[in-house]
Design an enzyme around this catalytic site. Structure first.
Site, PDB file in Angstrom:
ATOM      1  N   ASP A  46       0.720  -0.962  -0.237  1.00 41.51           N
ATOM      2  CA  ASP A  46       0.181   0.151   0.110  1.00 41.51           C
ATOM      3  C   ASP A  46       0.794   0.490   0.099  1.00 41.51           C
ATOM      4  OD1 ASP A  46      -2.403   1.471   0.115  1.00 41.51           O
ATOM      5  OD2 ASP A  46      -1.239   2.260   1.667  1.00 41.51           O
ATOM      6  N   TYR A  51       2.677  10.278  -0.457  1.00 46.08           N
ATOM      7  CA  TYR A  51       4.442   9.038   0.397  1.00 46.08           C
ATOM      8  C   TYR A  51       5.788   9.562  -0.078  1.00 46.08           C
ATOM      9  CZ  TYR A  51       0.219   6.625   2.691  1.00 46.08           C
ATOM     10  OH  TYR A  51      -0.834   6.228   3.309  1.00 46.08           O
ATOM     11  N   LYS A  76      -3.095   5.847  -4.248  1.00 46.97           N
ATOM     12  CA  LYS A  76      -3.754   6.331  -4.054  1.00 46.97           C
ATOM     13  C   LYS A  76      -3.604   7.886  -4.791  1.00 46.97           C
ATOM     14  CE  LYS A  76      -3.714   4.141   1.125  1.00 46.97           C
ATOM     15  NZ  LYS A  76      -2.049   5.003   1.048  1.00 46.97           N
ATOM     16  N   HIS A 109      -7.196   9.652  -1.721  1.00 47.72           N
ATOM     17  CA  HIS A 109      -7.385   9.351  -0.733  1.00 47.72           C
ATOM     18  C   HIS A 109      -7.706  10.240   0.177  1.00 47.72           C
ATOM     19  CE1 HIS A 109      -2.645   9.342   0.735  1.00 47.72           C
ATOM     20  NE2 HIS A 109      -3.263   8.988   2.183  1.00 47.72           N
ATOM     21  N   SER A 232       6.534  -1.553   8.893  1.00 47.13           N
ATOM     22  CA  SER A 232       7.544  -0.980   9.789  1.00 47.13           C
ATOM     23  C   SER A 232       9.216  -1.118   8.285  1.00 47.13           C
ATOM     24  CB  SER A 232       7.366  -1.967  10.451  1.00 47.13           C
ATOM     25  OG  SER A 232       8.684  -2.324  11.554  1.00 47.13           O
ATOM     26  N   ASN A 241       5.744  -9.159  11.996  1.00 45.80           N
ATOM     27  CA  ASN A 241       3.908  -8.361  12.119  1.00 45.80           C
ATOM     28  C   ASN A 241       3.509  -9.281  10.555  1.00 45.80           C
ATOM     29  OD1 ASN A 241       4.399  -6.449  14.015  1.00 45.80           O
ATOM     30  ND2 ASN A 241       4.704  -4.673  11.561  1.00 45.80           N
TER      31      ASN A 241
HETATM   32  P1  NAD Z   1       0.555   1.750  11.956  1.00 44.00           P
HETATM   33  O1  NAD Z   1       0.015   1.970  13.215  1.00 44.00           O
HETATM   34  O2  NAD Z   1       1.449   0.476  11.367  1.00 44.00           O
HETATM   35  O3  NAD Z   1       2.320   2.071  13.080  1.00 44.00           O
HETATM   36  C1  NAD Z   1       3.340   1.650  12.534  1.00 44.00           C
HETATM   37  C2  NAD Z   1       4.083   2.327  13.479  1.00 44.00           C
HETATM   38  O4  NAD Z   1       4.388   1.118  14.644  1.00 44.00           O
HETATM   39  C3  NAD Z   1       5.882   2.482  13.383  1.00 44.00           C
HETATM   40  O5  NAD Z   1       6.309   3.372  13.627  1.00 44.00           O
HETATM   41  C4  NAD Z   1       6.842   1.498  13.496  1.00 44.00           C
HETATM   42  O6  NAD Z   1       7.596   1.698  13.867  1.00 44.00           O
HETATM   43  C5  NAD Z   1       6.160   0.458  14.624  1.00 44.00           C
HETATM   44  N1  NAD Z   1       5.554  -0.550  14.636  1.00 44.00           N
HETATM   45  C6  NAD Z   1       5.292  -1.374  13.658  1.00 44.00           C
HETATM   46  N2  NAD Z   1       5.057  -3.088  13.811  1.00 44.00           N
HETATM   47  C7  NAD Z   1       5.731  -2.816  14.970  1.00 44.00           C
HETATM   48  C8  NAD Z   1       6.456  -4.155  15.739  1.00 44.00           C
HETATM   49  N3  NAD Z   1       6.094  -5.027  15.867  1.00 44.00           N
HETATM   50  N4  NAD Z   1       6.859  -3.424  17.121  1.00 44.00           N
HETATM   51  C9  NAD Z   1       6.324  -2.432  16.905  1.00 44.00           C
HETATM   52  N5  NAD Z   1       6.450  -1.386  16.352  1.00 44.00           N
HETATM   53  C10 NAD Z   1       6.170  -1.906  15.363  1.00 44.00           C
HETATM   54  O7  NAD Z   1       0.789   2.547  11.113  1.00 44.00           O
HETATM   55  P2  NAD Z   1       1.137   3.624   9.424  1.00 44.00           P
HETATM   56  O8  NAD Z   1       2.101   2.820   8.813  1.00 44.00           O
HETATM   57  O9  NAD Z   1       0.040   5.101   9.690  1.00 44.00           O
HETATM   58  O10 NAD Z   1      -0.299   2.366   9.216  1.00 44.00           O
HETATM   59  C11 NAD Z   1       0.157   1.708   8.297  1.00 44.00           C
HETATM   60  C12 NAD Z   1      -0.287   2.286   6.675  1.00 44.00           C
HETATM   61  O11 NAD Z   1      -1.603   2.419   6.337  1.00 44.00           O
HETATM   62  C13 NAD Z   1       0.634   3.476   6.721  1.00 44.00           C
HETATM   63  O12 NAD Z   1       2.007   2.670   5.886  1.00 44.00           O
HETATM   64  C14 NAD Z   1       0.047   3.599   5.013  1.00 44.00           C
HETATM   65  O13 NAD Z   1       0.262   2.873   3.701  1.00 44.00           O
HETATM   66  C15 NAD Z   1      -1.465   3.667   5.527  1.00 44.00           C
HETATM   67  N6  NAD Z   1      -2.239   4.690   6.552  1.00 44.00           N
HETATM   68  C16 NAD Z   1      -2.930   5.450   5.143  1.00 44.00           C
HETATM   69  C17 NAD Z   1      -3.859   6.432   5.768  1.00 44.00           C
HETATM   70  C18 NAD Z   1      -4.045   7.096   4.871  1.00 44.00           C
HETATM   71  O14 NAD Z   1      -4.968   8.238   4.770  1.00 44.00           O
HETATM   72  N7  NAD Z   1      -4.573   6.204   3.980  1.00 44.00           N
HETATM   73  C19 NAD Z   1      -3.057   7.376   6.683  1.00 44.00           C
HETATM   74  C20 NAD Z   1      -1.939   6.479   7.422  1.00 44.00           C
HETATM   75  C21 NAD Z   1      -1.392   5.839   7.396  1.00 44.00           C
END
Ligand code: NAD
Length: 277
Positions: A46, A51, A76, A109, A232, A241
């Site tokens: 994704d 980005y 997006k 988006h 991550s 994960n």
């Molecule tokens: P997320 O909830 O996936 O959290 C990511 C954070 O968690 C990072 O800081 C990472 O270091 C930490 N993390 C991940 N796995 C871990 C683990 N096993 N142990 C400890 N820490 C861990 O947040 P995100 O990246 O905002 O969301 C996931 C995806 O969703 C994004 O990468 C993107 O592709 C999408 N997204 C979309 C929108 C939108 O508006 N459509 C907005 C935000 C994110």
């Protein structure tokens, strides 16, 4: 390697229920992160035009040697490009960067209600879909009201809505609306963008299963039927994960997580007022 179930988007397109998100992954780190995810077994990636890492996602795909039809790629359309002609041009720009002939899923988006261009944008999405350039079309950050308005004028229903969703912001009402209309729910910020990793209730469940809190949250998303795309850049976490198909949360765990829901638990912007372009 785990077996990732699919969620049907249309009669002939299905999305892997667990994918890999690359929001805030710097371009210089993206190719390696995506390559790691593909090695671990993720097949759904994704990204988004905004980005700034579509080109590096494309490079990782090209160098992976994985057959195109085994991959599921989402990008997006950014807010500034909404509108019919601008959408068609933005799609071409994204595809050039990704190096792909056909996209699996294209999302609007954000609705950007102040500009009110999402109906015209959707007409362009329908054209891209009809022309076979994208296999499924959907939206992101749409509320019930935005979805209803879109469906009232659309020929093709949005296949999916990608929204902020995690144990502190469970979106139960919106999820029910999706279910009623055959729209898949995709969770962004599935780990609360890192804010829930030390939550005592989740820590207790994690300890009980000998897992991490991140794995518990991902498992929760899978069990309630969400498509989930944790992010991550750390190889061990990317792997962790994905290792979520050999344990199951029980009723007690699910009840405890249900109790964490908070109507003020939103972390990101509110789609009804987010008009940044
Ligand atoms: P997320 O909830 O996936 O959290 C990511 C954070 O968690 C990072 O800081 C990472 O270091 C930490 N993390 C991940 N796995 C871990 C683990 N096993 N142990 C400890 N820490 C861990 O947040 P995100 O990246 O905002 O969301 C996931 C995806 O969703 C994004 O990468 C993107 O592709 C999408 N997204 C979309 C929108 C939108 O508006 N459509 C907005 C935000 C994110």
């Amino acid at each position: 390697m785990g077996h990732v179930p699919n969620i049907d988007l249309t009669t002939d397109v299905a999305i892997p229920q667990l994918g890999f998100g690359v929001f805030q992954v710097p371009p210089a780190e993206t190719k390696e992160a995506v390559a790691t995810a593909l090695r671990v077994g993720y097949r759904s990636i994704d990204t988004a035009a905004v980005y700034g890492n579509e080109r590096q996602v494309g490079e990782a795909i090209a160098e992976s040697g994985i057959a195109r039809d085994e991959l599921f790629i989402t990008t997006k359309l950014w807010n500034s490009e909404q509108g019919y002609d601008t959408t068609l041009a933005a799609f071409d720009a994204s595809m050039e960067k990704l190096g792909l002939e056909q996209l699996d899923l294209y999302l609007i988006h954000w609705p950007v209600p102040e500009r009110d261009h999402y109906l015209d944008t959707w007409r362009a999405f329908e054209k891209l879909h009809a022309d076979g350039r994208v296999r499924a079309i959907g939206v992101s950050n749409f509320t019930e009201e935005h979805l209803q308005r879109l469906m009232d004028s659309a020929d093709v229903k949005p296949a999916i809505n990608q929204v902020e969703l995690h144990p502190r912001f469970q979106q139960s009402k919106l999820r029910a609306f999706h279910a009623e209309h055959g729209i898949a729910t995709e969770a962004w910020g599935p780990l609360g963008q890192g804010t829930l990793l030390d939550h005592p209730v989740l820590s207790k469940i994690a300890e009980k299963h000998g897992r991490s809190t991140a794995q518990v949250m991902i498992r929760w998303h899978l069990q309630i039927g969400n498509v989930v795309i944790p992010k991550s850049v750390t190889p061990a976490r990317i792997e962790q994960n994905f290792a979520v198909f050999d344990f199951e949360l029980d009723g007690e765990d699910l009840d405890a997580i249900a109790s964490l829901d908070d109507e003020n638990g939103r972390i990101g912007p509110d789609p009804t007022t987010f008009n940044v372009v």
